[in-house]
Design an enzyme around this catalytic site. Structure first.
Site, mmCIF file in Angstrom:
data_model
loop_
_atom_site.group_PDB
_atom_site.id
_atom_site.type_symbol
_atom_site.label_atom_id
_atom_site.label_comp_id
_atom_site.label_asym_id
_atom_site.label_seq_id
_atom_site.Cartn_x
_atom_site.Cartn_y
_atom_site.Cartn_z
ATOM 1 N N LYS A 1 6.464 -2.666 11.359
ATOM 2 C CA LYS A 1 5.171 -2.061 11.039
ATOM 3 C C LYS A 1 5.018 -0.793 11.854
ATOM 4 O O LYS A 1 5.029 -0.820 13.083
ATOM 5 C CB LYS A 1 4.022 -3.024 11.345
ATOM 6 C CG LYS A 1 2.651 -2.438 10.984
ATOM 7 C CD LYS A 1 1.544 -3.478 11.120
ATOM 8 C CE LYS A 1 0.197 -2.902 10.705
ATOM 9 N NZ LYS A 1 -0.888 -3.908 10.745
ATOM 10 N N ASP B 1 -8.320 -9.364 8.842
ATOM 11 C CA ASP B 1 -8.071 -9.100 7.424
ATOM 12 C C ASP B 1 -7.153 -10.130 6.784
ATOM 13 O O ASP B 1 -6.159 -9.797 6.146
ATOM 14 C CB ASP B 1 -7.482 -7.691 7.265
ATOM 15 C CG ASP B 1 -7.780 -7.084 5.896
ATOM 16 O OD1 ASP B 1 -8.614 -7.658 5.182
ATOM 17 O OD2 ASP B 1 -7.177 -6.062 5.556
ATOM 18 N N SER C 1 0.809 -1.221 0.000
ATOM 19 C CA SER C 1 0.000 0.000 0.000
ATOM 20 C C SER C 1 0.844 1.275 0.000
ATOM 21 O O SER C 1 0.322 2.354 -0.220
ATOM 22 C CB SER C 1 -0.935 -0.004 1.203
ATOM 23 O OG SER C 1 -0.248 -0.372 2.368
ATOM 24 N N GLY C 2 2.142 1.150 0.253
ATOM 25 C CA GLY C 2 3.022 2.302 0.104
ATOM 26 C C GLY C 2 3.002 3.267 1.266
ATOM 27 O O GLY C 2 2.319 3.081 2.260
ATOM 28 N N GLU C 3 3.783 4.350 1.129
ATOM 29 C CA GLU C 3 4.008 5.246 2.251
ATOM 30 C C GLU C 3 2.800 6.125 2.599
ATOM 31 O O GLU C 3 2.759 6.734 3.659
ATOM 32 C CB GLU C 3 5.225 6.136 1.973
ATOM 33 C CG GLU C 3 5.091 7.015 0.731
ATOM 34 C CD GLU C 3 6.398 7.745 0.433
ATOM 35 O OE1 GLU C 3 7.062 8.157 1.382
ATOM 36 O OE2 GLU C 3 6.739 7.879 -0.755
ATOM 37 N N LYS C 4 1.792 6.189 1.729
ATOM 38 C CA LYS C 4 0.608 6.995 2.037
ATOM 39 C C LYS C 4 -0.421 6.220 2.856
ATOM 40 O O LYS C 4 -1.427 6.775 3.275
ATOM 41 C CB LYS C 4 -0.030 7.490 0.732
ATOM 42 C CG LYS C 4 0.838 8.503 -0.016
ATOM 43 C CD LYS C 4 0.133 9.037 -1.240
ATOM 44 C CE LYS C 4 0.996 10.065 -1.976
ATOM 45 N NZ LYS C 4 0.324 10.599 -3.179
ATOM 46 N N ALA C 5 -0.181 4.938 3.066
ATOM 47 C CA ALA C 5 -1.107 4.130 3.855
ATOM 48 C C ALA C 5 -1.013 4.525 5.316
ATOM 49 O O ALA C 5 0.018 5.030 5.777
ATOM 50 C CB ALA C 5 -0.783 2.647 3.699
ATOM 51 N N VAL D 1 4.777 -0.872 6.375
ATOM 52 C CA VAL D 1 5.747 -1.886 6.776
ATOM 53 C C VAL D 1 7.064 -1.627 6.054
ATOM 54 O O VAL D 1 7.094 -1.439 4.830
ATOM 55 C CB VAL D 1 5.246 -3.298 6.456
ATOM 56 C CG1 VAL D 1 6.289 -4.332 6.875
ATOM 57 C CG2 VAL D 1 3.923 -3.571 7.181
ATOM 58 N N ASN E 1 -0.780 2.627 7.910
ATOM 59 C CA ASN E 1 0.206 1.791 8.578
ATOM 60 C C ASN E 1 1.142 1.217 7.520
ATOM 61 O O ASN E 1 0.694 0.569 6.583
ATOM 62 C CB ASN E 1 -0.471 0.663 9.345
ATOM 63 C CG ASN E 1 -1.535 1.185 10.296
ATOM 64 O OD1 ASN E 1 -1.248 1.948 11.197
ATOM 65 N ND2 ASN E 1 -2.779 0.774 10.073
#
Length: 332
Positions: free
Chosen positions: A89, A183, A67-71, A75, A73
């Protein structure tokens, strides 16, 4: 420092060390794995300084989550001073405002040790920062190898092995008092340096104290979660069913669409064409039927984790199957 005393070079405090010893898995599967000198380190608290150093101050070049750095959370991969590779995380600010609650949850997951799990080895809470530290799995996710492969797809025997390994991981966690997994999807299934499948430990904790337990499209969430927002062991079985669909089809298709095929018993429409027919129809039918049971709208009609293992174990007719990918070493 912050609201928690953090350290890396020291051993855990006597109270926490006692907690770990007293709560170590009693069965041989997890305990022996945890105790190997080259295996999983004892769960402990890390300093923010150590984790910044390991990840080059949380550089975007170290991000490994899809999901990248804009998510909310993210990792990261990182490397500690002792040369151990880790996955970190990093939660969004104030995802867990109470440091004690976060630490308690982390310690609960951190006591688990199993070779089917990418184990949690530590945590950090410093000021507003909340981080989890896990074993690093260098060979990407099941999602990448199923949906975004480059050279060749995962062979049928390996797909059966993935299904069993994740079922065994869920059964172990359930036996050890952690039956809820948040999830569960193909992105939560990781491959270690030997290409063996592992279940990410991160799904054993919610993304925040009061946050959603499912971040995927609502089409893939259990119907009871849509009604009441609660995750139950039966919800985990439903999500496992969606992973079985992924393994069968090679695509991330909504369960409702797959159920139409299942009801019509048209397994040929569901199967991944990239397998080019190289699978046992009998075995595929067993997995097909198990997925159908997992995706029942009535939670109590779904199989439990022991049922999952009992159904999938007899299908492992090629125990020496190896993945088509191998780790070529880790470099940054």
């Amino acid at each position: 420092m912050g609201c928690c005393n953090s350290f890396f070079s020291k051993k855990p405090t006597s109270e926490k060390d006692s907690f770990h010893r007293n709560n170590a898995p009693a069965n041989g599967k997890g305990a022996a794995f945890a105790g190997d000198s080259g295996g999983v380190p004892v769960f402990s608290e890390y300093s923010l300084t150590d984790l910044k150093g390991a990840t080059n101050n949380f550089s975007s070049e170290y991000i490994v989550s899809e999901s990248g750095e804009k998510a909310p959370n993210v990792v990261y991969k990182g490397r500690l001073q002792n040369k151990r590779w880790i996955a970190v995380k990093k939660f969004s600010k104030m995802a867990w405002p109470d440091p004690k609650q976060f630490a308690d949850e982390a310690w609960g997951v951190g006591k688990l040790r199993h070779n089917r799990v990418a184990n949690l080895i530590g945590y950090c809470c410093d000021g507003d920062e909340r981080l989890l530290v896990a074993e690093y799995m260098p060979n990407d996710t099941l999602a990448k190898h199923l949906f975004h492969w480059e050279n060749q797809t995962i062979e049928w025997a390996m797909r059966l092995r993935v299904a069993l390994c994740i079922a065994e991981a869920l059964d172990y966690c359930s036996t050890e008092g952690r039956p809820l997994y948040h999830d569960l999807n193909a992105y939560r299934v990781l491959f270690d340096e030997n290409g063996d499948p592992r279940l990410s430990c991160f799904g054993l904790m919610k993304n925040s104290r009061d946050g959603k337990s499912y971040s995927t499209n609502l089409a893939y969430t259990p119907p009871e979660y849509l009604r009441n927002g609660r995750v139950t062991p039966e919800s985990v079985s439903f999500s496992f069913g969606t992973v079985l669909l992924d393994l069968l089809s090679g695509k991330h298709i909504p369960p409702s669409h797959a159920l139409e095929m299942i009801r019509g018993k048209n397994i040929s429409l569901l199967m991944d064409s990239h397998l080019e027919g190289n699978f046992s129809t009998e075995e595929a039918t067993v997995v097909f039927d198990l997925a159908s049971r997992c995706l029942q709208s009535e939670p109590r009609e779904r199989p439990n984790t022991k049922d999952l293992v009992a159904t999938l174990a007899p299908l492992q007719t090629k125990p020496d199957v190896s993945p088509h990918f191998r780790s070529c070493g880790l470099r940054i």
